[in-house]
Enzyme design. Structure first.
Site, PDB file in Angstrom:
ATOM      1  N   GLU A   1      56.829  -8.050  78.024  1.00 13.31           N
ATOM      2  CA  GLU A   1      55.879  -8.589  78.984  1.00 13.31           C
ATOM      3  C   GLU A   1      55.081  -7.398  79.507  1.00 13.31           C
ATOM      4  O   GLU A   1      55.669  -6.427  79.998  1.00 13.31           O
ATOM      5  CB  GLU A   1      56.634  -9.277  80.128  1.00 13.31           C
ATOM      6  CG  GLU A   1      55.687  -9.914  81.113  1.00 13.31           C
ATOM      7  CD  GLU A   1      56.394 -10.629  82.255  1.00 13.31           C
ATOM      8  OE1 GLU A   1      57.630 -10.746  82.219  1.00 13.31           O
ATOM      9  OE2 GLU A   1      55.671 -11.061  83.176  1.00 13.31           O
TER      10      GLU A   1
ATOM     11  N   ARG B   1      72.419  -5.951  77.009  1.00 19.04           N
ATOM     12  CA  ARG B   1      71.362  -4.997  77.320  1.00 19.04           C
ATOM     13  C   ARG B   1      71.959  -3.620  77.544  1.00 19.04           C
ATOM     14  O   ARG B   1      73.140  -3.469  77.849  1.00 19.04           O
ATOM     15  CB  ARG B   1      70.525  -5.439  78.511  1.00 19.04           C
ATOM     16  CG  ARG B   1      71.248  -5.620  79.823  1.00 19.04           C
ATOM     17  CD  ARG B   1      70.256  -5.861  80.970  1.00 19.04           C
ATOM     18  NE  ARG B   1      69.257  -6.854  80.662  1.00 19.04           N
ATOM     19  CZ  ARG B   1      67.929  -6.679  80.842  1.00 19.04           C
ATOM     20  NH1 ARG B   1      67.448  -5.570  81.331  1.00 19.04           N
ATOM     21  NH2 ARG B   1      67.092  -7.642  80.571  1.00 19.04           N
TER      22      ARG B   1
ATOM     23  N   LYS C   1      62.044  -3.071  85.489  1.00 21.37           N
ATOM     24  CA  LYS C   1      60.651  -2.687  85.675  1.00 21.37           C
ATOM     25  C   LYS C   1      60.230  -2.844  87.132  1.00 21.37           C
ATOM     26  O   LYS C   1      59.436  -2.061  87.635  1.00 21.37           O
ATOM     27  CB  LYS C   1      59.756  -3.541  84.777  1.00 21.37           C
ATOM     28  CG  LYS C   1      59.711  -3.022  83.349  1.00 21.37           C
ATOM     29  CD  LYS C   1      58.713  -3.789  82.518  1.00 21.37           C
ATOM     30  CE  LYS C   1      59.340  -5.037  81.969  1.00 21.37           C
ATOM     31  NZ  LYS C   1      58.531  -5.716  80.952  1.00 21.37           N
TER      32      LYS C   1
HETATM   33  P1  ATP Z   1      63.393  -5.510  82.824  1.00 19.55           P
HETATM   34  O1  ATP Z   1      64.504  -6.464  83.167  1.00 19.55           O
HETATM   35  O2  ATP Z   1      63.818  -4.106  82.684  1.00 19.55           O
HETATM   36  O3  ATP Z   1      62.205  -5.664  83.691  1.00 19.55           O
HETATM   37  P2  ATP Z   1      62.520  -7.318  80.829  1.00 19.55           P
HETATM   38  O4  ATP Z   1      63.620  -7.927  80.057  1.00 19.55           O
HETATM   39  O5  ATP Z   1      61.891  -8.139  81.890  1.00 19.55           O
HETATM   40  O6  ATP Z   1      62.970  -5.901  81.353  1.00 19.55           O
HETATM   41  P3  ATP Z   1      60.607  -7.553  78.737  1.00 19.55           P
HETATM   42  O7  ATP Z   1      59.274  -6.931  78.664  1.00 19.55           O
HETATM   43  O8  ATP Z   1      60.698  -9.020  78.924  1.00 19.55           O
HETATM   44  O9  ATP Z   1      61.373  -6.808  79.892  1.00 19.55           O
HETATM   45  O10 ATP Z   1      61.502  -7.106  77.507  1.00 19.55           O
HETATM   46  C1  ATP Z   1      61.071  -7.010  76.194  1.00 19.55           C
HETATM   47  C2  ATP Z   1      62.250  -6.983  75.284  1.00 19.55           C
HETATM   48  O11 ATP Z   1      63.090  -5.879  75.573  1.00 19.55           O
HETATM   49  C3  ATP Z   1      63.103  -8.223  75.455  1.00 19.55           C
HETATM   50  O12 ATP Z   1      63.457  -8.710  74.182  1.00 19.55           O
HETATM   51  C4  ATP Z   1      64.305  -7.751  76.210  1.00 19.55           C
HETATM   52  O13 ATP Z   1      65.438  -8.494  75.889  1.00 19.55           O
HETATM   53  C5  ATP Z   1      64.423  -6.306  75.757  1.00 19.55           C
HETATM   54  N1  ATP Z   1      65.066  -5.483  76.785  1.00 19.55           N
HETATM   55  C6  ATP Z   1      64.688  -5.338  78.063  1.00 19.55           C
HETATM   56  N2  ATP Z   1      65.549  -4.554  78.739  1.00 19.55           N
HETATM   57  C7  ATP Z   1      66.513  -4.193  77.851  1.00 19.55           C
HETATM   58  C8  ATP Z   1      67.701  -3.388  77.924  1.00 19.55           C
HETATM   59  N3  ATP Z   1      68.055  -2.786  79.060  1.00 19.55           N
HETATM   60  N4  ATP Z   1      68.438  -3.236  76.810  1.00 19.55           N
HETATM   61  C9  ATP Z   1      68.072  -3.827  75.658  1.00 19.55           C
HETATM   62  N5  ATP Z   1      66.980  -4.593  75.520  1.00 19.55           N
HETATM   63  C10 ATP Z   1      66.205  -4.776  76.599  1.00 19.55           C
HETATM   64 MG    MG Z   2      61.420 -10.265  80.847  1.00 14.90          MG
END
Ligand code: ATP
Ligand code: MG
Length: 583
Positions: A42, A269, A279
């Site tokens: 995102e 994760r 984020k």
């Molecule tokens: P955050 O929770 O850190 O804001 P998010 O999951 O909202 O991260 P996205 O941009 O939606 O961020 O994530 C893009 C991809 O990265 C998704 O497939 C998500 O599952 C993966 N991802 C995000 N954080 C992690 C993590 N800590 N470890 C592994 N994969 C991750």
């Molecule tokens: Mg997300």
């Protein structure tokens, strides 16, 4: 098939559970033998090391099985998304060493198609327009042990639903007035299946579609559908989406045509000690000025790690080492640091830089004389060869390498003591010069011309070897020494005491040393070049340093292998425990 290059014994590495699924699917010729993954960020912030893990996993699986990976921006929430984030994400994925070729997609490109899918659900009687507010919907969902309450609008006739949904799109209603909901099961034990919201009204411009839309699909109605549209075979996501999977499958079963379905698979994760990885929290640190920017070298962002001196290779290696888990855990940040240390140990040019200089005058070395001495560029890699290091009567050494009254275990320079200058000569301290405050301004030594190259012909041993820089040849540089951004290994723990994670910030996470002296070899260094400063650690020329300015180095990682130490301790403890058991 999975390559096993990095396995020294030539044995096949055991497959992780995702690779097992992929191989099983290939064996059954599912999807005609295609493997197609995607990385779906995102664009509401910069990518962090957790995302790097996901990138390595998605692109890695595709590489191993002759497949493809799409970069898909999951841009369904125009409130928080910005172009600068899209740009940084593209840059970071490329920098990590992965390429999505011409497959850069945006969920917003599918808005029309998603709308059609929603119409299809309505026509089937599987979706309805609800007049409860999002708040009321939440309050009537029930609990995991009690069923939810059916909406009074649940059985609205199909024609009316179609008309209202159409008018939602046309902009006739204000935000929150109507929501489109799936009609599934308000008594399902899975809360996600209790008539989830699919579309909401939001009169807000989108960075890519402008004012074209005032209704936007929810994550759950965009993600799986985008996977389907793109022909994704394996949709890898983190564990918190496991309970969304039945909804993912239900929606596709009602929308898709033919046999093909993308398959969602969840993995744990990545969490790191001493690090926050959301984020939202990282944005808070940036906005409130706790760090300079998203790419501050203390940030766990990919761009921050890059600026700090991390290499793409070290991050990929780290990602490989931590593996894929099915359960949440916390990885020691020392493991990440050690991946960089191991990589740079193999590749980094060694140089001598004095971080806290004090002058040494070699009184028996002729004033007008200078010479060039041979130094090894990297003892780990002979092919990197040798270089010349200038030597003269006045040199700098580290202030901490001299003590006037040394304690027992201090083996470096002291009055009357002889030590080796690396690649140069043995020197013996004859005295010091002090200023009016009693501070040492100069150390006076003599040298033994017979010990050139740091070897004594008579086999005389010295205990200390010091790095040094010739004063008149030295290049003045600035060095920024970073420490961990948080004091506690779980920065979020303070929440239990009602405190904010920022109360755990380390006030000493940055030390700037402005008067360092480097050997002249570094004059030709370029931004992002990496070096080992002998005895001091690995350093990287700051990405934003410009020729003509004083050169700035970021400390990427120290030399000491604290990780190996920890691992050894743990191993020892393990052995002790085993011994105790035997008794
Ligand atoms: P955050 O929770 O850190 O804001 P998010 O999951 O909202 O991260 P996205 O941009 O939606 O961020 O994530 C893009 C991809 O990265 C998704 O497939 C998500 O599952 C993966 N991802 C995000 N954080 C992690 C993590 N800590 N470890 C592994 N994969 C991750
Ligand atoms: Mg997300």
């Amino acid at each position: 098939m999975v390559n096993n290059d990095n396995n020294e014994e030539g044995k096949r590495k055991p497959l992780n559970f995702i690779e097992q699924i992929v191989e099983e699917d290939l064996k059954n010729n599912k999807n005609g033998g295609r493997v197609h993954t995607r990385f779906p960020p995102e664009p509401n912030g910069f990518l962090h090391i957790g995302h790097a893990k996901s990138i390595c996993l998605n692109f890695g699986i595709a590489e191993d099985y002759n497949g493809k990976t799409n970069l898909r921006f999951d841009d369904t929430n125009p409130l928080k998304e910005e172009q600068k984030y899209i740009d940084s994400i593209r840059e970071d994925v490329h920098w990590l060493g992965f390429d999505w070729e011409d497959r850069e997609f945006y969920a917003s490109d599918y808005f029309e198609q998603l709308y059609e899918f929603a119409v299809k659900l309505i026509k089937q009687g599987n979706a309805y327009v609800c007049e409860l507010t999002p708040e009321e919907i939440k309050n009537t969902r029930g609990t995991p042990t009690e069923p939810g309450k059916e909406s009074p609008y649940r059985n609205r006739p199909i024609e009316e639903n179609l008309d209202l949904f159409h008018r939602m799109r046309a902009g006739e209603f204000e935000d929150g007035r109507y929501q489109l909901r799936a009609k599934i099961d308000m008594a399902s034990p899975n809360m996600q299946m209790r008539d989830p919201i699919l579309y909401r009204i939001r009169h807000i411009a989108h960075p890519r579609t402008g004012d074209q839309w005032c209704i936007y699909p929810m994550y759950d109605f965009a993600h799986g559908q985008s996977d389907y549209i793109e022909g994704i075979t394996h949709s890898l996501c983190t564990l918190e989406f496991a309970n969304h999977r039945p909804l993912y499958d239900w929606l596709l079963d009602h929308i898709a045509e033919g046999e093909y379905r993308p398959r969602q698979i969840e993995f744990a994760r990545l969490n790191l000690s001493y690090t926050v990885m959301s984020k939202r929290k990282l944005l808070e640190l940036v906005n409130e000025g706790y760090v300079d920017a998203w790419d501050d070298p203390r940030m766990p962002t990919i761009s921050g790690l890059r600026r700090r001196g991390y290499t793409p290779e070290s991050i990929r290696e780290f990602s490989e080492k931590v593996g894929i888990a099915k359960r949440d855990n916390v990885i020691d940040v020392a493991l990440l640091e050690n991946s960089l240390r191991e990589d740079l140990n193999k590749r980094a040019q060694r140089v001598m830089t004095v971080l806290d200089p004090v002058k040494v005058v070699i009184t028996n070395y002729p004033e007008d004389q200078e010479e060039e001495l041979d130094a090894v560029n990297n003892p780990e890699d002979e092919t990197m060869g040798m270089r010349k290091v200038p030597f003269s009567r006045e040199i700098y050494i580290e202030r901490a390498d001299f003590m006037e009254e040394p304690p027992k275990k201090f083996f470096r320079l002291a009055p009357g003591r002889e030590v080796r200058l690396r690649y140069a000569y043995y020197i013996t301290c004859e005295g010091v010069v002090k200023n009016e405050f009693g501070e040492i301004t100069e150390i006076r030594c003599t040298y033994d011309p017979e010990t050139k190259g740091g070897q004594s012909p008579d086999g005389r041993k010295v205990k200390g070897t010091l790095h040094w820089v010739s004063a008149k040849h030295a290049l003045p540089v600035e060095v920024r020494q970073y420490d961990r951004l948080f004091m506690d290994e779980s920065p979020d723990k303070v929440k239990e005491e009602g405190k904010d994670f920022k109360s755990n910030l380390n006030p000493d996470s940055l030390h700037i040393l402005e008067n360092c002296m480097a050997e002249p070899y570094l004059k030709n260094a370029k931004p992002e070049d990496k070096f080992q400063f002998e005895r001091k650690g690995y350093f990287c020329v700051d990405r934003y340093w410009k020729p003509g300015e004083k050169m700035v180095f970021n400390r990427a990682v120290t030399l000491k292998d604290t990780w190996a130490k920890i691992a050894k301790q743990q191993q020892n403890q393990g052995q002790k425990k085993q011994k105790n058991k035997k008794k």
